[in-house]
Design a protein around this motif. Structure first.
Motif: not given
Lengths: 150, 150
Positions: A132, A134-139
């Motif tokens: 989660r 990592l995904l938030r970081t990407l977003i």
DNA sequence: GATGTAAAGTTGACAAGGAAACTTTTCTAT
DNA sequence: ATAGAAAAGTTTCCTTGTCAACTTTACATC
């Protein structure tokens, strides 16, 4: 090693595969509620934002205005959201959950929780949280959404 | 805390958002090559597998038979794959890259590399690898693909 | 060897979303 | 004031993918 072996590790490819699978399983769970995954995503966003303009919602959800327009049509048709005209700027209006929509969100959120739990059960709690993050970081860092993360 | 605040952390939601963005950006990069993201995924799978039956490819790619059938039609139309009948079982046939298709894969792989590099540049090398690992784990342990990971 | 079942592919109907053109309304300069 | 640019939404067209029904071929069992 050949240039070809590297084919194996394209992250976008893996991402697409996993995302499709999660959405697909979730779609089946939602089928009985007469709500699609995309519709759920919009209800969910509206729940967190209160009344919001379609264009702002598009930004927030990382979709185009056109897609939002159609999605809002369907949800309005189903009586789950309401549209409110803005007297100060007649170009726009704002979207918000209807009473029926607001009542439905907790139920749908439960389905989403179940779906997440089932699919990501193969990860440890730490791994799941890491994913989660990592995904938030990407977003955030790729500017996929205007809001912090939501 | 309300039951609602938990809405924020559905992994499927984040996954969908990131995956859509990656595919979309990649689609733009591929536009000039007259190849779509889905087509690239199939070419890439065929490159790794050699001749393979449509149904097996569907398993491998995590898609339905119907989607594979249409995708194969398009790629055949473009001359990038070939279909070979099976004399022993006339229900099926096998798909493989044509010469033109095989020649095109390295170029497309380069685009995919570029796209990955650009999108995931906001992560450190360790984080990027961690993400790939987590995704591979999800694919394998949820049985999303018949092959180990590819 | 006939009948029923399973398997391989294809096709049609539908949902989803992007891109671009278009309408209406507002803002900005001049 | 007025022309031009920008902004908000909608609509059209196109691609993609799922699901379910269907056709054809193979297999199993009796």
């Amino acid at each position: 090693m050949s240039a070809v072996s590297d084919l194996a590790s394209h992250t976008g490819y893996l991402l697409r595969m996993v995302s499709n699978a999660v959405s697909q399983r979730f779609a089946r769970k939602l089928a009985g509620e007469d709500v699609t995954v995309a519709e759920w995503a919009m209800l969910r966003s509206l729940y967190g934002s209160g009344a919001i303009a379609p264009s702002a919602l598009a930004e927030k959800m990382g979709m185009t205005k056109g897609a939002i327009s159609k999605l809002a049509d369907r949800l309005h048709e189903k009586g789950l959201i309401s549209r409110t005209g803005n007297p100060e700027d007649r170009r726009g209006h704002s979207l918000s959950l209807s009473t029926a929509g607001a009542m439905k969100v907790p139920l749908l959120a439960g389905f989403a929780d179940d779906n997440d739990a089932a699919f990501f059960a193969v990860l440890s709690a730490e791994e799941h949280e890491r994913l989660r993050d990592l995904l938030r970081t990407l977003i955030v860092k790729n500017g996929l959404s205007t809001v912090p993360v939501d």
